[in-house]
Design a protein around this motif. Structure first.
Motif, mmCIF file in Angstrom:
data_model
loop_
_atom_site.group_PDB
_atom_site.id
_atom_site.type_symbol
_atom_site.label_atom_id
_atom_site.label_comp_id
_atom_site.label_asym_id
_atom_site.label_seq_id
_atom_site.Cartn_x
_atom_site.Cartn_y
_atom_site.Cartn_z
ATOM 1 N N GLU A 168 14.625 -0.593 -3.678
ATOM 2 C CA GLU A 168 14.262 -0.689 -2.428
ATOM 3 C C GLU A 168 15.345 0.085 -1.772
ATOM 4 N N GLN B 13 4.100 4.627 0.060
ATOM 5 C CA GLN B 13 4.289 3.181 0.431
ATOM 6 C C GLN B 13 4.732 2.314 -0.794
ATOM 7 N N THR C 83 5.225 -1.918 -2.253
ATOM 8 C CA THR C 83 5.018 -3.209 -2.067
ATOM 9 C C THR C 83 5.769 -3.856 -3.400
ATOM 10 N N ILE C 84 6.174 -5.090 -3.084
ATOM 11 C CA ILE C 84 6.858 -5.871 -4.158
ATOM 12 C C ILE C 84 5.980 -7.378 -4.088
ATOM 13 N N GLN C 85 5.483 -7.763 -5.378
ATOM 14 C CA GLN C 85 4.635 -8.778 -5.205
ATOM 15 C C GLN C 85 5.201 -9.691 -5.979
ATOM 16 N N HIS D 263 0.370 4.969 -3.267
ATOM 17 C CA HIS D 263 0.805 3.602 -2.965
ATOM 18 C C HIS D 263 1.398 3.023 -4.424
ATOM 19 N N ALA E 169 3.672 -0.237 -6.354
ATOM 20 C CA ALA E 169 3.859 -1.611 -6.409
ATOM 21 C C ALA E 169 4.386 -1.869 -7.293
ATOM 22 N N HIS F 129 5.025 -5.608 -9.298
ATOM 23 C CA HIS F 129 4.606 -6.893 -9.361
ATOM 24 C C HIS F 129 5.319 -7.700 -10.494
#
Length: 348
Positions: free
Chosen positions: A184, A199, A201-203, A242, A244, A246
């Motif tokens: 991050e 962008q 995202t952390i899933q 994007h 991600a 996961h």
């Protein structure tokens, strides 16, 4: 310089041997001519003289020329860094004792110990540099806050945090939570460059989050792959990229998938990348790998293999024009004591 001297000496020795052979031929011809003038009874003298000269020449080749050539060859191999197990520099009994001593001095385990001590010394010596770096960044941040440049202050703070984790945190293994925080921080720095084009995202399933975040993994496992996804994936496309991360626990396994919707890879490039991930660490230094940004993946993969075994590691999935997924398979362990190869911790 040493090899040039040896080549110079060997060429002179070969020249002397050639001159001796020519002299032997000339003396033999002279003996034959003298025997023909003196009659048949003198042929045995010519034959004996020829045999003596030939024996002398052969002895010189056997006892002088061949050992010297062998010495030259083995010395050249030694200077090129070849192992001492497959050659014999000193053929004499006293020389073999010298060579045994040389083997002891060049024993790989001893060299590893020396290299480790040297690395530890350099690490202590280099502690000055990170402190200087942090102090400088903190000064820049203070000046930025004084001038009201909050964005610059935040960027400087993020950069200091990233360097502190990367350089100063000496542990070989960290928690998933610590590694995600570093990702991050790195992403925050990249956002100052790409702004809204990027962008992340952390899933992670909320029920498994605490257990997964406490799992242990090698430091700098996810961030280098995230960097690859930005530089070789989303940066090369038009529009918003994007990314991600996961995380999922499957039985005794921890699965981490880092995805991007960038330009992807064609089938041939993808197959080459996965082949490299299945080969030795030497492929990490091939020019083609460096050009395609594969060093980060190979480095992470090799460290995982070294610590946990060949059944764990990286696998890449990609479709040209759609994006790339890098899947990391790790054992779901929460203690460093559970590492199969604990001895490797000190070498990473």
């Amino acid at each position: 310089m040493g090899q040039k001297k040896f080549r110079y000496l060997s060429s002179r020795l070969l020249a002397a041997g050639t001159a001796a052979a020519l002299l032997n031929t000339a003396l033999l011809a002279a003996l034959c001519a003298a025997a023909s003038r003196l009659g048949g009874g003198w042929w045995w003298l010519a034959a004996a003289g020829a045999a003596a000269l030939a024996a002398l020449l052969w002895a010189a080749v056997l006892w002088i020329l061949r050992p010297f050539c062998r010495l030259e060859r083995n010395t050249r191999l030694f200077l090129e860094g070849c192992s001492s197990d497959n050659w014999d520099i000193f053929p004499s009994p006293g020389g073999r004792q010298m060579q045994e001593r040389l083997r002891e001095m060049l024993d790989s385990s001893e060299l590893l110990k020396l290299n480790k001590r040297q690395a530890q010394y350099l690490a202590l010596q280099n502690q000055i540099n990170p402190h200087f770096l942090y102090n400088t960044l903190e000064s820049i941040r203070s000046e930025a806050l004084t001038a009201g440049l909050t964005a610059l202050a935040d960027m400087t703070e993020a950069l200091a945090s990233f360097f502190r984790y990367t350089i100063s945190k000496v542990e070989n293994l960290v928690s998933v939570e610590e590694e995600l925080q570093n990702c991050e921080t790195y992403f925050k720095i990249q956002r100052y460059r790409f702004a809204e084009r990027l962008q992340l995202t952390i899933q992670c399933d909320s029920g498994d989050r605490e257990e997964i975040y406490n799992c242990r993994l090698p430091k700098l496992t996810m961030q280098p792959i995230l960097k690859n996804s930005i530089i070789h994936g989303t940066e090369c496309k038009i529009g918003t990229g994007h990314l991600a991360i996961h995380l999922e626990g499957v039985g005794k396994l921890l699965l981490i998938r880092i995805s991007d919707d960038g330009v992807g890879m064609d089938e041939e490039t993808l197959a080459q990348m996965n082949r490299r991930l299945q080969t030795s660490a030497r492929s990490a230094f091939s020019p083609s790998t460096q050009e395609k940004g594969g060093i980060a993946l190979l480095n992470v993969n090799n460290r995982i293999h070294l610590l946990f075994g060949e059944e764990y590691g990286l696998r890449v999935f990609s479709v040209s024009g759609v994006g790339t997924d890098v899947e990391i398979t790790l054992p779901a362990i929460t203690s460093d004591r559970d590492i199969p190869n604990k001895a490797a911790l000190g070498t990473l």
